[in-house]
Design an enzyme around this catalytic site. Sequence first.
Site, mmCIF file in Angstrom:
data_model
loop_
_atom_site.group_PDB
_atom_site.id
_atom_site.type_symbol
_atom_site.label_atom_id
_atom_site.label_comp_id
_atom_site.label_asym_id
_atom_site.label_seq_id
_atom_site.Cartn_x
_atom_site.Cartn_y
_atom_site.Cartn_z
ATOM 1 N N GLU A 1 -3.261 -2.952 1.938
ATOM 2 C CA GLU A 1 -4.220 -2.245 2.780
ATOM 3 C C GLU A 1 -4.607 -0.975 2.018
ATOM 4 O OE1 GLU A 1 -3.004 0.386 5.765
ATOM 5 O OE2 GLU A 1 -4.708 0.021 7.055
ATOM 6 N N ASP B 1 1.300 -1.641 3.846
ATOM 7 C CA ASP B 1 0.587 -0.715 4.734
ATOM 8 C C ASP B 1 0.175 0.548 3.973
ATOM 9 O OD1 ASP B 1 0.013 0.057 7.667
ATOM 10 O OD2 ASP B 1 1.138 1.784 6.929
HETATM 11 C C1 NOJ Z 1 -2.349 1.211 8.862
HETATM 12 C C2 NOJ Z 1 -1.987 0.346 10.021
HETATM 13 O O1 NOJ Z 1 -2.840 -0.771 10.052
HETATM 14 C C3 NOJ Z 1 -2.112 1.201 11.254
HETATM 15 O O2 NOJ Z 1 -1.972 0.436 12.420
HETATM 16 C C4 NOJ Z 1 -1.098 2.299 11.177
HETATM 17 O O3 NOJ Z 1 -1.276 3.174 12.281
HETATM 18 C C5 NOJ Z 1 -1.239 3.114 9.895
HETATM 19 N N1 NOJ Z 1 -1.400 2.281 8.741
HETATM 20 C C6 NOJ Z 1 -0.013 3.972 9.676
HETATM 21 O O4 NOJ Z 1 1.095 3.169 9.359
#
Ligand code: NOJ
Length: 590
Positions: free
Chosen positions: A289, A233
């Site tokens: 991500e 993440d």
């Molecule tokens: C990316 C995640 O996909 C999202 O849902 C989240 O709010 C943020 N990162 C913070 O962790």
Amino acid sequence: MTITDDAPADGSTMAETVGEATTERIGDADWWRTAVVYQVYPRSFSDSDGDGVGDLAGVRGRLPYLHELGVDAIWFTPWYSSPLADGGYDVADYRTIDPVLGSLEEAELLIVQARELGIRTIVDIVPNHVSDRHAWFQDALAAAPGSPERDRFWFRQGRGVDGSLPPTDWESSFGGGTWTRTTDQDGTPGEWYLHLFAPEQPDLNWQNADVRAEHEDVLRFWFDRGAAGVRIDSAGLPVKDPSLPDMRGVSGYGAGEHPHLDRDELHDIYRAWRRVADSYDEPRVLVAEVWLADADRFAAYLRPDEIHTAFNFDFMTGPWRADAVRAVIDATLRSHAPVGAPATWVLSNHDITRPVTRLGRAETSFSFDAKRFGTPTDRALGERRARAAALLAAGLPGVLYVYQGDELGLPEVEDLPRESITDPMHFRSGGVDPGRDGCRVPLPWTSTGSAFGFSPDGASTTPWLPQPRDWGPLSVQAQSQDPSSMLSLYRSALRLRRAEPALRSERFSWVPQRASGVLSFARGDDLICIVNFGPHDHALEPDADILLASAPLVGGALPPDTAVWLRRRPGAAHPAPPETALHPSDQQRS
Ligand code: NOJ
């Protein structure tokens, strides 16, 4: 797989009805290069115990559905103990499952049973922050300034004479500032702590050795339990410039110089994670991500000793226009080739407006800042384009991500009662941003029933987010019986993707088209994908067999907003030599 006659009415099949597992891809060390990864948002997938919240037993019961759909792996958004300040991305304990979702034993069983069906499990790791309920943060609050407990986070004195101003002027992508002031034991105002997201998500200090060791241990914890990989993440955010410079007034940053994005030190962290992943007999995989404008900086994360793949957000957020889509495909393939990483093709996820809604709007691209209540959409047009987009994405070389419910063509739910909204993006924007709950509404499994089969019959509790009353025809049950449904299209596309070696190869080349607004590319020797983005029907070459079309052809022509996969017949004249031939394997696998 054997499906018995008494399969459930919703068109899925219960675990017991599955005979032999599909094992064709098990043992293929490169499975992740061409996989179809299905994203499960556990709270909204399937509720086995009737409490209105999806759970892991619910997912286990639906594994045959995912098997039939043809997915190679499931990525679970966080399933750990969490106070849910940010839908689970505020993790209180990585080694326990949130009791509402199940137990650790349940997760282990799920991993094993999925694997028996040839489906691997990817878990979500959130290195940038933890929940403010995490034991480390509670210890830090109880400890003194300058203590080792506080050093795991970013605690700082405030600015101004009385320390009442935050240490930096950084802004949160959730809206508002990024620092919250603590209160000392004696009730006086204390230090501030950093949170790039919500205050309930304190940022970790990756210069601290405990933070690094703990995360590597968490990776091993899940890899030892059979997880095939992790989704990382906010992978571009964990490292900060320790001098904590202000950002206002700075017009831009040089490579690696942003105070909290894409810092060079991140690579060392992910190299260490790769060593952990590679230490297993079946090496585990990492998917990141990372939101980055610079394609080369993005690709640097995908070097052979770092992260295996990363989400292609340029593809996901771009407009529905032939030139824009072509540009993003070219840029993606070009930037991935030198590092030898496969591209990923992502149409949506749990943060993004559903494609059926987004693609029916005047503005088809996506931006978090532009989300507003009441933006008009043409649902029929959106659905037509979403179907074409599915064939486009599934036809490209690399990894395909499917977010739960997109295979049903679920729209964004834009009229959720305000009291049911949970997303901090909504609240921290002062209610201007609708938030992300609209793409997280529980799935409809059956045509009828109070929760459309999401919860068992007779459940006294309603789903945690209300489903629109007209979702019966979108249910798995209804769509399974309709060969022209979105679900049938996805099933056919994924079946063909598996069956056709060309679609699993890295071979890709553009096929020139005379009509503007039409994209055509070849996979292998004879398989062609054509997408018509333009306003006119597009005549197809006659010497070809149609394998799959996203909408009926009209007199042998491809209507607007339609995609087709076709196979040229042997001996058919090739229209022209390919303009580009990108064969990543030729370029990097030496
Ligand atoms: C990316 C995640 O996909 C999202 O849902 C989240 O709010 C943020 N990162 C913070 O962790």
